[in-house]
Motif scaffolding. Structure first.
Motif, PDB file in Angstrom:
ATOM      1  N   VAL A  78     -86.241 -73.997  96.902  1.00  0.00           N
ATOM      2  CA  VAL A  78     -86.243 -75.439  96.635  1.00  0.00           C
ATOM      3  C   VAL A  78     -87.343 -75.804  95.646  1.00  0.00           C
ATOM      4  CG1 VAL A  78     -87.781 -76.126  98.539  1.00  0.00           C
ATOM      5  CG2 VAL A  78     -86.006 -77.701  97.748  1.00  0.00           C
ATOM      6  N   ARG A  79     -88.451 -75.095  95.673  1.00  0.00           N
ATOM      7  CA  ARG A  79     -89.513 -75.353  94.697  1.00  0.00           C
ATOM      8  C   ARG A  79     -89.077 -74.959  93.285  1.00  0.00           C
ATOM      9  NH1 ARG A  79     -95.029 -72.841  97.289  1.00  0.00           N
ATOM     10  NH2 ARG A  79     -94.468 -73.108  99.494  1.00  0.00           N
TER      11      ARG A  79
ATOM     12  N   GLY B 131     -85.889 -80.700  91.081  1.00  0.00           N
ATOM     13  CA  GLY B 131     -86.784 -81.474  90.223  1.00  0.00           C
ATOM     14  C   GLY B 131     -87.379 -82.681  90.906  1.00  0.00           C
ATOM     15  N   TYR B 132     -87.055 -82.903  92.188  1.00  0.00           N
ATOM     16  CA  TYR B 132     -87.558 -84.079  92.888  1.00  0.00           C
ATOM     17  C   TYR B 132     -88.802 -83.732  93.709  1.00  0.00           C
ATOM     18  CZ  TYR B 132     -83.075 -86.182  91.713  1.00  0.00           C
ATOM     19  OH  TYR B 132     -81.993 -86.673  91.037  1.00  0.00           O
ATOM     20  N   THR B 133     -89.758 -84.621  93.727  1.00  0.00           N
ATOM     21  CA  THR B 133     -90.973 -84.386  94.517  1.00  0.00           C
ATOM     22  C   THR B 133     -90.675 -84.518  96.009  1.00  0.00           C
ATOM     23  OG1 THR B 133     -91.562 -86.722  94.246  1.00  0.00           O
ATOM     24  CG2 THR B 133     -92.540 -85.127  92.706  1.00  0.00           C
ATOM     25  N   ARG B 134     -89.713 -85.379  96.358  1.00  0.00           N
ATOM     26  CA  ARG B 134     -89.285 -85.511  97.752  1.00  0.00           C
ATOM     27  C   ARG B 134     -87.769 -85.353  97.807  1.00  0.00           C
ATOM     28  NH1 ARG B 134     -92.803 -90.646 100.168  1.00  0.00           N
ATOM     29  NH2 ARG B 134     -94.892 -89.733  99.816  1.00  0.00           N
TER      30      ARG B 134
ATOM     31  N   CYS C  12     -78.143 -86.559  97.078  1.00  0.00           N
ATOM     32  CA  CYS C  12     -78.267 -86.075  95.703  1.00  0.00           C
ATOM     33  C   CYS C  12     -76.896 -85.876  95.071  1.00  0.00           C
ATOM     34  CB  CYS C  12     -79.047 -84.756  95.679  1.00  0.00           C
ATOM     35  SG  CYS C  12     -79.257 -84.064  94.024  1.00  0.00           S
ATOM     36  N   ALA C  13     -76.709 -86.398  93.867  1.00  0.00           N
ATOM     37  CA  ALA C  13     -75.425 -86.275  93.173  1.00  0.00           C
ATOM     38  C   ALA C  13     -75.142 -84.842  92.727  1.00  0.00           C
ATOM     39  CB  ALA C  13     -75.407 -87.197  91.960  1.00  0.00           C
TER      40      ALA C  13
END
Length: 288
Positions: free
Chosen positions: A37-38, A42-45, A51-52
């Protein structure tokens, strides 16, 4: 009949030193998810279900997707790590080999698998157990896929489990090298039903067609099992206990059809029973 693609890898990991628990299935499943996931989100949370891009996200499919294509429970995961089962805490240094099953077309995510394994090695399975990826090779062709520097994806071999030929052995031994959720005595028919249930879930999600039933009559010649209590901790589920057994059974087959003997071959590749994503239920067959 059915069709289901399988790509099987084996990764050699070198530990300068390690101090590891008896069971590593949760370490590789959870650790790989954390680094994946890291690497790709691209999302911080992250909010995967809102998510699309979730349908095209490897992390979502492997860790967050909640419903099967056929059925309402969680789907089997398309990438399965099968680390060795020690049976007791182990300390030392040296190489450990981990099998990796990729179902359907998920072999296209080979770069993600390699990157995730390397990243996880730098972080470590725990503070005392960091490793480097020495090599990854194809389990069928024995050709090297990754030599520590370069990726040779052309050496990948993908087989169709629906096209495997049955094997015919009147007497054989089944050794479970990772725990299986089952109860002794484990007769041949029960084992085949556990293999078939696992296969159906993977076919429904990543293959097509219908897995046929089978017919078998046989007997247990000898068996010996050891029970294990295994603890899993996760941020979502908290602490859970699993129970499984390792050991062996020797079987004699009196009567069987092709479907039964083909399922034994398939089971040696994909395992049997529940908790495939934790590397449960993997065994080897040998003649006696």
């Amino acid at each position: 009949m059915f069709s289901l693609k399988l790509t099987k890898l084996k990764a050699r990991l070198y530990f300068p030193r390690y101090s590891l628990p008896q069971w590593l299935g949760n370490k590789f499943r959870g650790g790989f998810g954390n680094v994946l996931v890291r690497a790709i989100c691209g999302y911080t949370r992250p909010r995967c279900h809102a998510c699309a891009l979730s349908d095209e996200c490897l992390y979502y499919v492997v860790y967050e997707k909640e419903k099967q294509k056929v059925g309402k429970s969680q789907p089997p995961r398309p990438i399965v790590f099968v680390p060795p089962f020690f049976g007791k805490p182990e300390s030392g240094k040296g190489e450990i080999e981990v099998e990796i099953n990729l179902f359907g077309n998920y072999f296209v995510f080979l770069p993600h698998v390699i990157y995730g394994l390397r990243f996880l090695g730098k972080i470590g399975l725990n503070a005392e157990s960091r490793y480097e990826v020495v090599s990854i090779y194809d389990a069928f062709s024995r050709k090297k896929i990754y030599d520590g520097f370069r990726v040779n994806a052309e050496n990948l071999t993908t087989i169709d489990l629906g096209e495997l030929e049955p094997f015919w052995l009147e007497k054989f031994r089944v050794d479970f090298h990772t725990p299986v959720e089952a109860h002794a005595p484990l007769d041949a028919e029960t084992l085949l039903r556990m293999i078939r249930r696992r296969l159906i879930l993977f076919v429904n999600e990543y293959g097509n067609g219908r897995v046929p039933d089978f017919r078998i009559k046989g007997e247990i010649l000898e068996e010996d099992w050891k029970k294990h209590e295994l603890v899993h901790r996760s941020r979502r589920g908290g602490k859970r206990k699993f129970y499984g057994m390792t050991g062996f059974a020797k079987y004699k087959v009196h009567e069987a059809d092709d479907n039964a003997m083909r399922l034994f071959r398939i089971g040696e590749l994909i395992g049997a029973g529940a908790k495939a994503s934790f590397g449960f239920g993997f065994f080897r067959i040998s003649p006696i």
